[in-house]
Scaffold this motif. Sequence first.
Motif, short mmCIF file in Angstrom:
data_model
loop_
_atom_site.label_atom_id
_atom_site.label_comp_id
_atom_site.label_asym_id
_atom_site.label_seq_id
_atom_site.Cartn_x
_atom_site.Cartn_y
_atom_site.Cartn_z
N ASP A 96 92.76 40.56 -38.08
CA ASP A 96 91.66 40.92 -38.96
C ASP A 96 91.21 42.29 -38.46
O ASP A 96 90.51 42.38 -37.44
N GLY A 97 91.67 43.35 -39.10
CA GLY A 97 91.38 44.70 -38.61
C GLY A 97 92.01 44.89 -37.25
O GLY A 97 93.20 44.68 -37.05
N ASP A 98 91.19 45.27 -36.26
CA ASP A 98 91.68 45.49 -34.91
C ASP A 98 91.74 44.21 -34.08
O ASP A 98 92.25 44.23 -32.96
N THR A 99 91.20 43.13 -34.58
CA THR A 99 91.20 41.87 -33.85
C THR A 99 92.52 41.14 -34.10
O THR A 99 92.84 40.78 -35.22
N VAL A 100 93.28 40.95 -33.02
CA VAL A 100 94.57 40.27 -33.10
C VAL A 100 94.39 38.83 -32.61
O VAL A 100 93.95 38.61 -31.49
N TYR A 101 94.74 37.88 -33.48
CA TYR A 101 94.63 36.47 -33.14
C TYR A 101 95.93 35.92 -32.54
O TYR A 101 95.90 35.04 -31.70
N ALA A 102 97.05 36.45 -33.00
CA ALA A 102 98.35 35.98 -32.49
C ALA A 102 99.42 36.99 -32.82
O ALA A 102 99.31 37.76 -33.78
#
Length: 140
Positions: A96-102
């Motif tokens: 989500d944008g710059d947030t990487v979950y996996a």
Amino acid sequence: MARHSYFCPIRWSDMDVYGIVNNVSYLRYLEEARVDFIFRMAPNDGDAFFKDGSVVVEHRIRYRRRLVHRPEPVEIEMWVSGLQSATVAIDYVVRDGDTVYATASTVMAPFDYRAGRPRRLTDEEFRFFEKYLEQTAAAG
């Protein structure tokens, strides 16, 4: 090189008892994204890679951050990281944008279900995947 993005909804049923997306749900997300990507190969006739047969050989997922239920979809960006005559590796970033979950990777192989054995990529399949070829490793 091109990349493909798929915006995947987070379903309430994807949550585990701790209120985060269950690890198994990530495999479904990757499958949804992969189907969306590969059906671009032959949108009018149905996709040759699925129609002629293919199998998943390997999945690798590295979980980076907790993902919780929300109304906005999560972006799954993907590209081809490896291409040989009988396998294709697809890398993903769930973000989500710059947030990487996996980050993840899937290796697939074309398979002839009638003959019950692996097959080689057709020229059409190879050319399609080659457009998305980028030498990186998302899951590693």
